[in-house]
Scaffold this motif. Structure first.
Motif, PDB file in Angstrom:
ATOM      1  N   ASP A 258      12.717 129.048  87.227  1.00  0.00           N
ATOM      2  CA  ASP A 258      12.856 128.633  88.623  1.00  0.00           C
ATOM      3  C   ASP A 258      12.290 127.243  88.855  1.00  0.00           C
ATOM      4  O   ASP A 258      12.856 126.443  89.602  1.00  0.00           O
ATOM      5  N   VAL A 259      11.164 126.938  88.210  1.00  0.00           N
ATOM      6  CA  VAL A 259      10.581 125.600  88.319  1.00  0.00           C
ATOM      7  C   VAL A 259      11.559 124.565  87.766  1.00  0.00           C
ATOM      8  O   VAL A 259      11.761 123.503  88.364  1.00  0.00           O
ATOM      9  N   LEU A 260      12.185 124.878  86.644  1.00  0.00           N
ATOM     10  CA  LEU A 260      13.147 123.945  86.051  1.00  0.00           C
ATOM     11  C   LEU A 260      14.354 123.740  86.966  1.00  0.00           C
ATOM     12  O   LEU A 260      14.895 122.630  87.045  1.00  0.00           O
ATOM     13  N   LYS A 261      14.759 124.774  87.681  1.00  0.00           N
ATOM     14  CA  LYS A 261      15.846 124.615  88.665  1.00  0.00           C
ATOM     15  C   LYS A 261      15.451 123.628  89.759  1.00  0.00           C
ATOM     16  O   LYS A 261      16.240 122.754  90.139  1.00  0.00           O
ATOM     17  N   VAL A 262      14.219 123.769  90.247  1.00  0.00           N
ATOM     18  CA  VAL A 262      13.733 122.841  91.284  1.00  0.00           C
ATOM     19  C   VAL A 262      13.729 121.416  90.736  1.00  0.00           C
ATOM     20  O   VAL A 262      14.186 120.482  91.396  1.00  0.00           O
ATOM     21  N   PHE A 263      13.234 121.240  89.508  1.00  0.00           N
ATOM     22  CA  PHE A 263      13.224 119.913  88.898  1.00  0.00           C
ATOM     23  C   PHE A 263      14.636 119.375  88.694  1.00  0.00           C
ATOM     24  O   PHE A 263      14.887 118.181  88.859  1.00  0.00           O
ATOM     25  N   GLY A 264      15.567 120.240  88.334  1.00  0.00           N
ATOM     26  CA  GLY A 264      16.949 119.804  88.144  1.00  0.00           C
ATOM     27  C   GLY A 264      17.568 119.285  89.425  1.00  0.00           C
ATOM     28  O   GLY A 264      18.233 118.241  89.443  1.00  0.00           O
ATOM     29  N   ILE A 265      17.337 120.006  90.505  1.00  0.00           N
ATOM     30  CA  ILE A 265      17.860 119.564  91.807  1.00  0.00           C
ATOM     31  C   ILE A 265      17.195 118.248  92.204  1.00  0.00           C
ATOM     32  O   ILE A 265      17.857 117.302  92.645  1.00  0.00           O
ATOM     33  N   TRP A 266      15.874 118.184  92.034  1.00  0.00           N
ATOM     34  CA  TRP A 266      15.149 116.964  92.377  1.00  0.00           C
ATOM     35  C   TRP A 266      15.618 115.766  91.545  1.00  0.00           C
ATOM     36  O   TRP A 266      15.836 114.675  92.078  1.00  0.00           O
ATOM     37  N   ALA A 267      15.767 115.968  90.240  1.00  0.00           N
ATOM     38  CA  ALA A 267      16.201 114.865  89.375  1.00  0.00           C
ATOM     39  C   ALA A 267      17.553 114.318  89.825  1.00  0.00           C
ATOM     40  O   ALA A 267      17.763 113.102  89.862  1.00  0.00           O
ATOM     41  N   SER A 268      18.458 115.204  90.193  1.00  0.00           N
ATOM     42  CA  SER A 268      19.778 114.762  90.642  1.00  0.00           C
ATOM     43  C   SER A 268      19.698 114.005  91.962  1.00  0.00           C
ATOM     44  O   SER A 268      20.275 112.923  92.105  1.00  0.00           O
ATOM     45  N   LEU A 269      18.980 114.561  92.930  1.00  0.00           N
ATOM     46  CA  LEU A 269      18.869 113.892  94.235  1.00  0.00           C
ATOM     47  C   LEU A 269      18.111 112.575  94.131  1.00  0.00           C
ATOM     48  O   LEU A 269      18.569 111.550  94.653  1.00  0.00           O
ATOM     49  N   SER A 270      16.964 112.590  93.471  1.00  0.00           N
ATOM     50  CA  SER A 270      16.186 111.355  93.377  1.00  0.00           C
ATOM     51  C   SER A 270      16.917 110.304  92.542  1.00  0.00           C
ATOM     52  O   SER A 270      16.777 109.108  92.796  1.00  0.00           O
ATOM     53  N   GLY A 271      17.713 110.755  91.566  1.00  0.00           N
ATOM     54  CA  GLY A 271      18.512 109.811  90.783  1.00  0.00           C
ATOM     55  C   GLY A 271      19.538 109.086  91.635  1.00  0.00           C
ATOM     56  O   GLY A 271      19.706 107.871  91.528  1.00  0.00           O
ATOM     57  N   LEU A 272      20.211 109.832  92.494  1.00  0.00           N
ATOM     58  CA  LEU A 272      21.185 109.208  93.406  1.00  0.00           C
ATOM     59  C   LEU A 272      20.501 108.207  94.332  1.00  0.00           C
ATOM     60  O   LEU A 272      21.013 107.109  94.571  1.00  0.00           O
ATOM     61  N   LEU A 273      19.322 108.573  94.826  1.00  0.00           N
ATOM     62  CA  LEU A 273      18.591 107.689  95.735  1.00  0.00           C
ATOM     63  C   LEU A 273      18.033 106.467  95.010  1.00  0.00           C
ATOM     64  O   LEU A 273      18.030 105.364  95.555  1.00  0.00           O
ATOM     65  N   GLN A 274      17.595 106.642  93.774  1.00  0.00           N
ATOM     66  CA  GLN A 274      17.124 105.505  92.978  1.00  0.00           C
ATOM     67  C   GLN A 274      18.284 104.563  92.673  1.00  0.00           C
ATOM     68  O   GLN A 274      18.132 103.342  92.724  1.00  0.00           O
ATOM     69  N   LEU A 275      19.433 105.124  92.371  1.00  0.00           N
ATOM     70  CA  LEU A 275      20.624 104.313  92.130  1.00  0.00           C
ATOM     71  C   LEU A 275      20.939 103.479  93.374  1.00  0.00           C
ATOM     72  O   LEU A 275      21.211 102.280  93.277  1.00  0.00           O
ATOM     73  N   ALA A 276      20.875 104.100  94.553  1.00  0.00           N
ATOM     74  CA  ALA A 276      21.143 103.378  95.798  1.00  0.00           C
ATOM     75  C   ALA A 276      20.134 102.259  96.022  1.00  0.00           C
ATOM     76  O   ALA A 276      20.500 101.147  96.434  1.00  0.00           O
ATOM     77  N   THR A 277      18.862 102.522  95.730  1.00  0.00           N
ATOM     78  CA  THR A 277      17.826 101.491  95.875  1.00  0.00           C
ATOM     79  C   THR A 277      18.091 100.339  94.911  1.00  0.00           C
ATOM     80  O   THR A 277      17.975  99.171  95.287  1.00  0.00           O
ATOM     81  N   GLY A 278      18.465 100.654  93.676  1.00  0.00           N
ATOM     82  CA  GLY A 278      18.759  99.613  92.690  1.00  0.00           C
ATOM     83  C   GLY A 278      19.930  98.742  93.102  1.00  0.00           C
ATOM     84  O   GLY A 278      19.885  97.513  92.966  1.00  0.00           O
ATOM     85  N   VAL A 279      20.980  99.361  93.621  1.00  0.00           N
ATOM     86  CA  VAL A 279      22.155  98.602  94.076  1.00  0.00           C
ATOM     87  C   VAL A 279      21.760  97.680  95.225  1.00  0.00           C
ATOM     88  O   VAL A 279      22.138  96.502  95.254  1.00  0.00           O
ATOM     89  N   LYS A 280      20.969  98.195  96.166  1.00  0.00           N
ATOM     90  CA  LYS A 280      20.536  97.383  97.306  1.00  0.00           C
ATOM     91  C   LYS A 280      19.691  96.197  96.837  1.00  0.00           C
ATOM     92  O   LYS A 280      19.862  95.074  97.313  1.00  0.00           O
ATOM     93  N   ARG A 281      18.797  96.445  95.902  1.00  0.00           N
ATOM     94  CA  ARG A 281      17.916  95.374  95.424  1.00  0.00           C
ATOM     95  C   ARG A 281      18.634  94.351  94.560  1.00  0.00           C
ATOM     96  O   ARG A 281      18.179  93.217  94.440  1.00  0.00           O
ATOM     97  N   TRP A 282      19.712  94.737  93.945  1.00  0.00           N
ATOM     98  CA  TRP A 282      20.430  93.819  93.060  1.00  0.00           C
ATOM     99  C   TRP A 282      20.827  92.554  93.830  1.00  0.00           C
ATOM    100  O   TRP A 282      20.775  91.450  93.304  1.00  0.00           O
ATOM    101  N   LYS A 283      21.204  92.732  95.080  1.00  0.00           N
ATOM    102  CA  LYS A 283      21.652  91.596  95.893  1.00  0.00           C
ATOM    103  C   LYS A 283      20.561  90.535  96.035  1.00  0.00           C
ATOM    104  O   LYS A 283      20.855  89.349  96.041  1.00  0.00           O
ATOM    105  N   SER A 284      19.319  90.974  96.152  1.00  0.00           N
ATOM    106  CA  SER A 284      18.224  90.032  96.376  1.00  0.00           C
ATOM    107  C   SER A 284      17.494  89.625  95.109  1.00  0.00           C
ATOM    108  O   SER A 284      16.979  88.525  95.018  1.00  0.00           O
ATOM    109  N   TYR A 285      17.416  90.535  94.143  1.00  0.00           N
ATOM    110  CA  TYR A 285      16.547  90.285  92.996  1.00  0.00           C
ATOM    111  C   TYR A 285      17.250  90.231  91.655  1.00  0.00           C
ATOM    112  O   TYR A 285      16.682  89.752  90.690  1.00  0.00           O
ATOM    113  N   GLY A 286      18.444  90.764  91.567  1.00  0.00           N
ATOM    114  CA  GLY A 286      19.090  90.849  90.268  1.00  0.00           C
ATOM    115  C   GLY A 286      18.290  91.747  89.350  1.00  0.00           C
ATOM    116  O   GLY A 286      17.366  92.435  89.776  1.00  0.00           O
ATOM    117  N   ALA A 287      18.607  91.775  88.092  1.00  0.00           N
ATOM    118  CA  ALA A 287      17.851  92.498  87.063  1.00  0.00           C
ATOM    119  C   ALA A 287      17.554  93.950  87.450  1.00  0.00           C
ATOM    120  O   ALA A 287      16.516  94.482  87.101  1.00  0.00           O
TER     121      ALA A 287
END
Length: 193
Positions: free
Chosen positions: A99-128
């Motif tokens: 059950d703990v691994l299920k929670v981590f799996g859901i979290w990894a997927s959601l936080s990954g999508l949000l991290q991807l969005a943050t990276g795309v947003k920052r690319w415009k200003s910072y590159g890399a």
């Protein structure tokens, strides 16, 4: 990069420091997970709650350097999702590691999508930011893999989460180095001009 773009977000020195800090914390967590965390269930339990809690704190700290959570929606959502995950992990520990691994799996997927969005947003200003974008995508895939493992019959534990954290550490290191190199190139061009 224009001066106004730089003023709107965290400076590159902060971002490099932040990425190096995330690398260091994740590396220590992984080392502990593969060693004492595997043999000391109480420590593993604390570590499993601490990992998403640290992610929440890190998102808060980073967003505070670029206008706060209100201005950085993906980090605000990541902050909330990580806090909810830490609470969910703490309350799920008594039900077993699947059950703990299920929670981590859901979290990894959601936080990954949000991290991807943050990276795309920052690319415009910072590159890399390509490593952060790749890390976000890899996090989504790791989440799906953890969910698959959690639904299986094999025994699971903190060592099933450690590779996810290790890849995160790697991507944070690559991001820090990438920003360092791009800053050095920019300074070199400025010095020559």
């Amino acid at each position: 990069m224009t001066t106004s773009a730089k003023a709107q977000g965290p400076n590159n020195d902060w971002l490099k420091t932040y990425y190096f800090l995330r690398f260091a914390v994740s590396t220590i967590w992984v080392a502990l997970a593969f060693t004492v965390g595997k043999t000391m269930p109480p420590l593993a339990a604390v570590m499993l709650v601490a990992y998403p809690a640290w992610d929440a704190i890190a998102n808060y700290l980073d967003s505070s350097r670029s206008g706060g959570l209100g201005r950085n929606k993906s980090q605000m959502l990541n902050f909330v999702v990580s806090i909810v995950t830490a609470v969910a992990v703490a309350s799920t520990l008594g039900h077993g590691m699947h059950d703990v691994l299920k929670v981590f799996g859901i979290w990894a997927s959601l936080s990954g999508l949000l991290q991807l969005a943050t990276g795309v947003k920052r690319w415009k200003s910072y590159g890399a930011q390509w490593a952060m974008i790749l890390s976000g995508a890899q996090s989504v895939l790791a989440g799906v893999f953890m969910l698959k493992q959690a639904s299986g019959a094999e025994a699971v534990g903190i060592a099933n989460i450690a590779p996810y954290a290790a890849f995160g550490a790697f991507y944070f290191l690559v991001s820090a180095v990438s920003l360092t190199v791009s800053d050095a190139r920019r300074r070199s061009k400025t010095a020559v001009a």
